[in-house]
Design a protein around this motif. Structure first.
Motif, PDB file in Angstrom:
ATOM      1  N   GLY A 260     -32.503 186.452   1.943  1.00 43.31           N
ATOM      2  CA  GLY A 260     -32.275 185.649   3.148  1.00 43.31           C
ATOM      3  C   GLY A 260     -30.961 184.902   3.116  1.00 43.31           C
ATOM      4  O   GLY A 260     -30.567 184.280   4.111  1.00 43.31           O
ATOM      5  N   VAL A 261     -30.266 184.943   1.989  1.00 34.01           N
ATOM      6  CA  VAL A 261     -28.926 184.350   1.843  1.00 34.01           C
ATOM      7  C   VAL A 261     -28.048 185.364   1.130  1.00 34.01           C
ATOM      8  O   VAL A 261     -28.538 186.273   0.457  1.00 34.01           O
ATOM      9  CB  VAL A 261     -28.959 183.018   1.055  1.00 34.01           C
ATOM     10  N   ARG A 262     -26.736 185.200   1.237  1.00 34.01           N
ATOM     11  CA  ARG A 262     -25.788 186.170   0.709  1.00 34.01           C
ATOM     12  C   ARG A 262     -25.338 185.847  -0.716  1.00 34.01           C
ATOM     13  O   ARG A 262     -24.461 186.543  -1.250  1.00 34.01           O
ATOM     14  CB  ARG A 262     -24.555 186.240   1.620  1.00 34.01           C
ATOM     15  N   GLU A 263     -25.902 184.819  -1.313  1.00 29.56           N
ATOM     16  CA  GLU A 263     -25.436 184.401  -2.616  1.00 29.56           C
ATOM     17  C   GLU A 263     -26.592 184.273  -3.611  1.00 29.56           C
ATOM     18  O   GLU A 263     -27.742 184.061  -3.222  1.00 29.56           O
ATOM     19  CB  GLU A 263     -24.702 183.054  -2.523  1.00 29.56           C
ATOM     20  N   ALA A 300     -22.951 181.593  -5.927  1.00 24.59           N
ATOM     21  CA  ALA A 300     -22.889 180.326  -5.198  1.00 24.59           C
ATOM     22  C   ALA A 300     -21.857 179.385  -5.820  1.00 24.59           C
ATOM     23  O   ALA A 300     -21.594 179.420  -7.028  1.00 24.59           O
ATOM     24  CB  ALA A 300     -24.265 179.662  -5.196  1.00 24.59           C
ATOM     25  N   ALA A 301     -21.278 178.536  -4.960  1.00 23.65           N
ATOM     26  CA  ALA A 301     -20.289 177.557  -5.422  1.00 23.65           C
ATOM     27  C   ALA A 301     -20.871 176.718  -6.559  1.00 23.65           C
ATOM     28  O   ALA A 301     -22.024 176.278  -6.509  1.00 23.65           O
ATOM     29  CB  ALA A 301     -19.868 176.649  -4.269  1.00 23.65           C
ATOM     30  N   SER A 339     -15.234 176.675  -7.501  1.00 19.07           N
ATOM     31  CA  SER A 339     -15.491 176.008  -8.782  1.00 19.07           C
ATOM     32  C   SER A 339     -16.398 176.839  -9.678  1.00 19.07           C
ATOM     33  O   SER A 339     -17.354 176.345 -10.281  1.00 19.07           O
ATOM     34  CB  SER A 339     -16.103 174.615  -8.560  1.00 19.07           C
ATOM     35  N   LEU A 340     -16.070 178.118  -9.788  1.00 25.77           N
ATOM     36  CA  LEU A 340     -16.859 179.010 -10.624  1.00 25.77           C
ATOM     37  C   LEU A 340     -16.393 178.954 -12.074  1.00 25.77           C
ATOM     38  O   LEU A 340     -15.213 178.754 -12.357  1.00 25.77           O
ATOM     39  CB  LEU A 340     -16.737 180.457 -10.116  1.00 25.77           C
ATOM     40  N   SER A 341     -17.318 179.148 -12.997  1.00 30.39           N
ATOM     41  CA  SER A 341     -16.999 179.232 -14.416  1.00 30.39           C
ATOM     42  C   SER A 341     -17.110 180.687 -14.865  1.00 30.39           C
ATOM     43  O   SER A 341     -17.944 181.443 -14.353  1.00 30.39           O
ATOM     44  CB  SER A 341     -17.963 178.378 -15.242  1.00 30.39           C
TER      45      SER A 341
END
Length: 406
Positions: A260-263, A300-301, A339-341
């Protein structure tokens, strides 16, 4: 004893089983052996009779000619064995022990080893941090797809199984402790997988399947695996994962249909530098940055990317000059904005292997079933490599000395 059979790659695309010298406690010259290592004494080592040794996708890159590996290199870094001889400085490992060999060779003495960074040991490879058995630019330690193999720094490196009979009963699971299970688990841990996480694993080869099973072990709510190979996707679905075929379109679109979400909360790259483009069918052109850029889009962020997939600095078969040197067109701006690691590099197998051994021994994970492990004879290695390269949804386990017949 003087005979020893081993698996080598005499030229790109060819795998052979040859007679090779029986290991001794001194490094000798040979294909891929760093000249600075020739003559190195190994009184801290042991000689193993190989119980099981597995064909890995990383081996396949060399066989395809996609690395700078020298011809004739003895292959194999996934090793489980029985100790048959110990060096004079070995104190705790004994003849008769059944042991798992972490694919990273590490000394246990340097700063990095003491900080659990055994994938980048400072003392075992004269050229750069990090070493492994039978692998390109990794110091020239002889590979383990053989009847017998030398393991250095044995008291430090080896994971001894607590009960011989129990170990041999579960050996098809325990053989995965040398590499793919810790590597997949490392991918899940560094991606931040925890209880309730939604996870996307790019790649349904053995490492991707191990990462998916590890995510489940860590408590993920949903694990989605993407690949171009329907047989491998079926293998992922066989133990409770969702499978999406990236030939059918953007993974984010397909994830949205499921969640239901793209992430997702956590993304794992188990493909590496031979990745292909999405949405163009099984014959999609090679596009090595595809998976990494896709993962940045669909994680996700504030999330993390675990990258156990292999990337190299020398790829003579790459599509362009930049990729031949490991330079890829990454959308680093996307990663920065979200802000991905990122965590890359060899898995420090020793950091995880004992805990994962306990999970196997107490039936918390059935990794051999998850990766569809099949035992074959050492002389059948050429067939195993060919079938694996053709996309077989199988983890081939070589059986050089008949232990897997028992």
């Amino acid at each position: 004893m003087s005979s020893n059979k081993a698996v080598v790659c005499p030229e790109p695309g060819v795998v052979e089983v040859i007679d090779t010298p029986f290991p001794t406690f001194e490094l000798t010259d040979g294909p891929g052996v760093n000249p600075a290592n020739v003559g190195r004494k190994v009184p801290h080592g042991v000689i193993l009779r190989t119980v099981a040794t597995n064909i890995c996708g990383s081996d396949q890159h060399m066989v395809r000619g996609r690395t700078t590996a020298p011809t004739g290199l003895v292959l194999g870094h996934e090793i489980t064995g029985e100790v048959i001889e110990v060096g004079r400085d070995v104190e705790f490992i004994k003849v008769g022990d059944i042991v798992s060999v972490p694919f990273n060779i590490s000394c246990g003495r340097c700063r990095n080893c003491k900080e659990q960074k055994t994938g980048i040991c400072l003392n075992v490879n004269p050229d750069r941090p990090g070493s492994a058995y039978g692998y390109v630019d990794m110091g020239g330690w002889v590979g383990g797809q053989a009847e017998y193999v030398l393991v250095p720094y044995a008291d430090w490196n080896l994971l001894r199984f607590p009960d011989r009979d129990q170990a041999l009963e579960k050996i098809m699971d325990l053989t995965m402790l040398s590499d793919i299970l810790p590597t997949g688990f490392h991918g899940a841990v560094t991606a931040g997988v925890t209880v309730g996480s939604t996870v996307y694993v790019a790649g349904a080869g053995p490492v991707g399947l191990a990462a998916a099973a590890s995510a489940q072990l860590l408590g993920a709510a949903v694990v989605i695996v993407g690949d171009l190979n329907e047989d491998r996707l079926a293998q992922a679905r066989s133990f409770g994962c969702e499978g999406i075929n990236v030939a059918h379109g953007d993974p984010a679109d397909q994830i949205e249909q499921l969640l239901g979400v793209r992430e997702v909360d956590a993304g794992i790259d188990a493909v590496g530098f031979e990745a292909r483009g999405h949405g163009h069918g099984a014959g999609a052109a090679e596009a090595p940055a595809t998976v990494l850029n896709s993962l940045m889009d669909l994680t996700a962020a504030g999330g993390s990317l675990g990258i156990p997939g292999l990337y190299v600095t020398g790829d003579p078969g790459a599509a362009d000059e930049a990729a031949q040197k490991g330079s890829l067109s990454l959308s680093l701006g996307t990663g920065w904005a979200k802000s991905l690691s990122f965590t890359t590099g060899q898995c420090p197998a020793m950091k995880y292997n004992r805990a994962l051994m306990m999970a196997i021994l107490h039936d918390r994970i059935h990794i051999a079933k998850a990766v569809n492990a099949q035992a074959i004879l050492l002389e059948d290695a050429p067939r195993g490599y060919a079938e694996f390269d053709a996309g077989a949804a199988t983890k081939y386990v070589l059986n050089p000395n008949g232990y897997l017949n028992r």
